[in-house]
Design a protein around this motif. Sequence first.
Motif, PDB file in Angstrom:
ATOM      1  N   GLU A  37       0.852  -1.185   0.000  1.00 31.05           N
ATOM      2  CA  GLU A  37       0.000   0.000   0.000  1.00 31.05           C
ATOM      3  C   GLU A  37       0.889   1.236   0.000  1.00 31.05           C
ATOM      4  OE1 GLU A  37      -2.567  -0.327   3.340  1.00 31.05           O
ATOM      5  OE2 GLU A  37      -3.652  -2.063   2.566  1.00 31.05           O
ATOM      6  N   LYS A  38       0.696   2.093  -0.980  1.00 35.29           N
ATOM      7  CA  LYS A  38       1.552   3.264  -1.146  1.00 35.29           C
ATOM      8  C   LYS A  38       0.726   4.543  -1.095  1.00 35.29           C
ATOM      9  CE  LYS A  38       5.083   0.569  -2.017  1.00 35.29           C
ATOM     10  NZ  LYS A  38       6.177   0.413  -1.041  1.00 35.29           N
ATOM     11  N   LEU A  39       1.274   5.548  -0.434  1.00 36.19           N
ATOM     12  CA  LEU A  39       0.615   6.846  -0.340  1.00 36.19           C
ATOM     13  C   LEU A  39       1.216   7.767  -1.393  1.00 36.19           C
ATOM     14  CD1 LEU A  39      -1.479   8.405   1.386  1.00 36.19           C
ATOM     15  CD2 LEU A  39       0.440   9.241   2.744  1.00 36.19           C
ATOM     16  N   VAL A  40       0.360   8.294  -2.274  1.00 32.50           N
ATOM     17  CA  VAL A  40       0.830   9.206  -3.317  1.00 32.50           C
ATOM     18  C   VAL A  40       0.031  10.499  -3.254  1.00 32.50           C
ATOM     19  CG1 VAL A  40       1.544   7.297  -4.796  1.00 32.50           C
ATOM     20  CG2 VAL A  40      -0.719   8.306  -5.107  1.00 32.50           C
ATOM     21  N   TYR A  41       0.640  11.593  -3.753  1.00 32.00           N
ATOM     22  CA  TYR A  41       0.020  12.914  -3.741  1.00 32.00           C
ATOM     23  C   TYR A  41      -0.036  13.441  -5.171  1.00 32.00           C
ATOM     24  CZ  TYR A  41       1.095  12.744   1.248  1.00 32.00           C
ATOM     25  OH  TYR A  41       1.185  12.374   2.559  1.00 32.00           O
ATOM     26  N   ARG A  42      -1.217  13.945  -5.581  1.00 29.08           N
ATOM     27  CA  ARG A  42      -1.369  14.455  -6.938  1.00 29.08           C
ATOM     28  C   ARG A  42      -2.208  15.739  -6.926  1.00 29.08           C
ATOM     29  NH1 ARG A  42       1.977  11.235  -7.137  1.00 29.08           N
ATOM     30  NH2 ARG A  42       2.137   9.321  -8.399  1.00 29.08           N
ATOM     31  N   ARG A  43      -1.756  16.724  -7.694  1.00 31.10           N
ATOM     32  CA  ARG A  43      -2.567  17.916  -7.913  1.00 31.10           C
ATOM     33  C   ARG A  43      -3.707  17.567  -8.859  1.00 31.10           C
ATOM     34  NH1 ARG A  43       0.707  23.569  -8.307  1.00 31.10           N
ATOM     35  NH2 ARG A  43       2.408  23.139  -6.849  1.00 31.10           N
ATOM     36  N   PHE A  44      -4.793  18.339  -8.792  1.00 30.61           N
ATOM     37  CA  PHE A  44      -5.917  18.032  -9.676  1.00 30.61           C
ATOM     38  C   PHE A  44      -5.568  18.304 -11.133  1.00 30.61           C
ATOM     39  CE2 PHE A  44      -9.975  18.856 -11.821  1.00 30.61           C
ATOM     40  CZ  PHE A  44     -10.588  17.635 -11.565  1.00 30.61           C
ATOM     41  N   THR A  45      -4.744  19.302 -11.397  1.00 30.21           N
ATOM     42  CA  THR A  45      -4.338  19.569 -12.774  1.00 30.21           C
ATOM     43  C   THR A  45      -3.601  18.369 -13.374  1.00 30.21           C
ATOM     44  OG1 THR A  45      -2.401  20.687 -11.851  1.00 30.21           O
ATOM     45  CG2 THR A  45      -4.248  22.077 -12.552  1.00 30.21           C
ATOM     46  N   GLU A  46      -2.787  17.692 -12.559  1.00 31.85           N
ATOM     47  CA  GLU A  46      -2.099  16.478 -13.012  1.00 31.85           C
ATOM     48  C   GLU A  46      -3.106  15.373 -13.329  1.00 31.85           C
ATOM     49  OE1 GLU A  46       1.764  15.416 -10.836  1.00 31.85           O
ATOM     50  OE2 GLU A  46       0.584  16.461  -9.310  1.00 31.85           O
ATOM     51  N   ILE A  47      -4.085  15.226 -12.435  1.00 35.82           N
ATOM     52  CA  ILE A  47      -5.089  14.176 -12.610  1.00 35.82           C
ATOM     53  C   ILE A  47      -5.892  14.412 -13.887  1.00 35.82           C
ATOM     54  CG2 ILE A  47      -7.122  13.074 -11.585  1.00 35.82           C
ATOM     55  CD1 ILE A  47      -6.034  14.009  -8.832  1.00 35.82           C
ATOM     56  N   TYR A  48      -6.205  15.685 -14.162  1.00 35.70           N
ATOM     57  CA  TYR A  48      -6.994  15.984 -15.358  1.00 35.70           C
ATOM     58  C   TYR A  48      -6.181  15.737 -16.633  1.00 35.70           C
ATOM     59  CZ  TYR A  48     -10.259  18.255 -18.480  1.00 35.70           C
ATOM     60  OH  TYR A  48     -11.145  18.508 -19.496  1.00 35.70           O
ATOM     61  N   GLU A  49      -4.891  16.067 -16.612  1.00 41.63           N
ATOM     62  CA  GLU A  49      -4.032  15.791 -17.775  1.00 41.63           C
ATOM     63  C   GLU A  49      -3.912  14.277 -18.002  1.00 41.63           C
ATOM     64  OE1 GLU A  49      -2.789  17.889 -20.007  1.00 41.63           O
ATOM     65  OE2 GLU A  49      -3.906  19.448 -18.933  1.00 41.63           O
ATOM     66  N   PHE A  50      -3.811  13.533 -16.907  1.00 42.27           N
ATOM     67  CA  PHE A  50      -3.798  12.064 -17.006  1.00 42.27           C
ATOM     68  C   PHE A  50      -5.096  11.569 -17.636  1.00 42.27           C
ATOM     69  CE2 PHE A  50      -5.889   8.540 -14.759  1.00 42.27           C
ATOM     70  CZ  PHE A  50      -5.117   7.465 -15.182  1.00 42.27           C
ATOM     71  N   HIS A  51      -6.208  12.140 -17.223  1.00 44.54           N
ATOM     72  CA  HIS A  51      -7.525  11.752 -17.728  1.00 44.54           C
ATOM     73  C   HIS A  51      -7.649  12.032 -19.232  1.00 44.54           C
ATOM     74  CE1 HIS A  51     -11.876  11.385 -18.026  1.00 44.54           C
ATOM     75  NE2 HIS A  51     -11.962  12.647 -18.427  1.00 44.54           N
ATOM     76  N   LYS A  52      -7.179  13.192 -19.674  1.00 45.48           N
ATOM     77  CA  LYS A  52      -7.254  13.541 -21.095  1.00 45.48           C
ATOM     78  C   LYS A  52      -6.420  12.580 -21.944  1.00 45.48           C
ATOM     79  CE  LYS A  52      -6.084  17.879 -21.233  1.00 45.48           C
ATOM     80  NZ  LYS A  52      -5.853  19.224 -21.852  1.00 45.48           N
ATOM     81  N   ALA A  53      -5.220  12.247 -21.457  1.00 44.09           N
ATOM     82  CA  ALA A  53      -4.359  11.316 -22.189  1.00 44.09           C
ATOM     83  C   ALA A  53      -4.992   9.926 -22.267  1.00 44.09           C
ATOM     84  CB  ALA A  53      -2.988  11.236 -21.519  1.00 44.09           C
ATOM     85  N   LEU A  54      -5.660   9.502 -21.193  1.00 42.87           N
ATOM     86  CA  LEU A  54      -6.320   8.196 -21.176  1.00 42.87           C
ATOM     87  C   LEU A  54      -7.439   8.147 -22.219  1.00 42.87           C
ATOM     88  CD1 LEU A  54      -6.290   5.479 -19.540  1.00 42.87           C
ATOM     89  CD2 LEU A  54      -8.156   6.436 -18.184  1.00 42.87           C
ATOM     90  N   LYS A  55      -8.188   9.231 -22.336  1.00 38.89           N
ATOM     91  CA  LYS A  55      -9.268   9.304 -23.329  1.00 38.89           C
ATOM     92  C   LYS A  55      -8.713   9.212 -24.749  1.00 38.89           C
ATOM     93  CE  LYS A  55     -12.426  12.393 -22.918  1.00 38.89           C
ATOM     94  NZ  LYS A  55     -13.009  13.747 -22.752  1.00 38.89           N
ATOM     95  N   GLU A  56      -7.563   9.848 -24.998  1.00 34.14           N
ATOM     96  CA  GLU A  56      -6.951   9.787 -26.328  1.00 34.14           C
ATOM     97  C   GLU A  56      -6.462   8.379 -26.658  1.00 34.14           C
ATOM     98  OE1 GLU A  56      -3.897  12.713 -26.328  1.00 34.14           O
ATOM     99  OE2 GLU A  56      -5.277  14.414 -26.161  1.00 34.14           O
ATOM    100  N   MET A  57      -6.018   7.652 -25.635  1.00 36.40           N
ATOM    101  CA  MET A  57      -5.533   6.278 -25.849  1.00 36.40           C
ATOM    102  C   MET A  57      -6.673   5.322 -26.166  1.00 36.40           C
ATOM    103  SD  MET A  57      -2.738   6.022 -22.755  1.00 36.40           S
ATOM    104  CE  MET A  57      -2.455   4.275 -23.019  1.00 36.40           C
ATOM    105  N   PHE A  58      -7.854   5.602 -25.621  1.00 33.54           N
ATOM    106  CA  PHE A  58      -9.008   4.712 -25.806  1.00 33.54           C
ATOM    107  C   PHE A  58     -10.206   5.533 -26.290  1.00 33.54           C
ATOM    108  CE2 PHE A  58      -6.318   2.903 -22.486  1.00 33.54           C
ATOM    109  CZ  PHE A  58      -6.103   1.619 -22.970  1.00 33.54           C
TER     110      PHE A  58
END
Length: 389
Positions: A37-58
């Motif tokens: 179990e790992k604790l990670v920290y992410r800004r919302f802007t990072e999460i949204y960029e990750f989300h956009k890239a995921l949509k482009e992949m699929f």
Amino acid sequence: MGDAFIRHIELLGYEKRFFPSQHYVYMFLVKWNDLSEKLVYRRFTEIYEFHKALKEMFPIESGDINPENRIIPHLPAPKWFDGQRTTQSRQGTLAEYCYTLVSLPHKISRCLHVMNFFKVRPDDTSPVTDSQIKKPEVFLLPKDSKKNPTDITGPIVLQTYRVIADYEKSSRSEMALTAGEMVDVVEKSESGWWFCQLKNKRGWVPAAYLEPIDGPDESEEQEPNYAGELYIVQKSYTAAEEDELTLKEGDTIEVIHKLLDGWWVIRKDENTGYYPSMYLQKSGEENSPVKSELRNRSAPPRRSTIRNAKSIHKHSRKQISQETYRRNSRKYIQSRRNMKGNFKEKANIILEKNEQEENRSKAQPAVPPRPSKDLIMNRCTESTRRKIM
């Protein structure tokens, strides 16, 4: 072992940080297939960029070709200015997004893009800080408020505990400790394993190695409940100390004292003793994969087994002896039996009275005496007088 994949992503809350400028990061507990179990920290802007890239992949699964085929969850775009109110109110959407993401087909949920985004980064374990700037404020998401995250009203001040002895970690999810260190407790688990942070380190530690700063005793510790709660043993354990109990999987017991170090006092018949709480499950509750995986861990050490423990408090922690547990438990059991006996006796008396009244109601009426000849001749009709003549 096959490729690594994520079993579950849990949103714990968010941090308000002040370096290099004020900003907010979300805290995620990422649970991997190797049970780490790992604790990670992410800004919302990072999460949204990750989300956009995921949509482009699929593009099919994101609904870009046909909206009816969309299975990738929606995520709102960041606002021009994301303040604390926005950060807080977004938690429900974000928690649901993570839950849905892990539940997607493996080609999406286990793709390299997802794995890399949620892997631990150097700044997760060693965040960049400035000693001249105040410590980040932590806003945890209470377990009973996850359906309504807006219930959070202010920063949760983490409790600070002192380490009483050196501890060597035995798995990657744990954190090594040195006597005298001060750690902040993020989560207290009933299992006796607490999730803590110390400067740039975070991980699970046994509660027995920690002591409160204000005094030797835990203010949150419950009092014994000799009425007991029914639990079912989910994993066998052989006693290693005289004050422990040996039980087999499937045994039914009563928990009479829940202690924060994860070793509960239980009652089996008239015997009492310590048993690892992580191997027990409340009667009537359904088993869950998370609980099953937890039982694969070893039980946390007990304080009585720690060598070279050094406390800063003059008085030792209050501890009830097993003799006291047994004596009070027997008194309770005897009083319970007496109550049952008295109740049964009263019930029998009531039953007897009811039977007597019922018998009286069923009794035959008394037969009146036969009238004399003179009485018949004086009062009866002519036809009746002729019958006795």
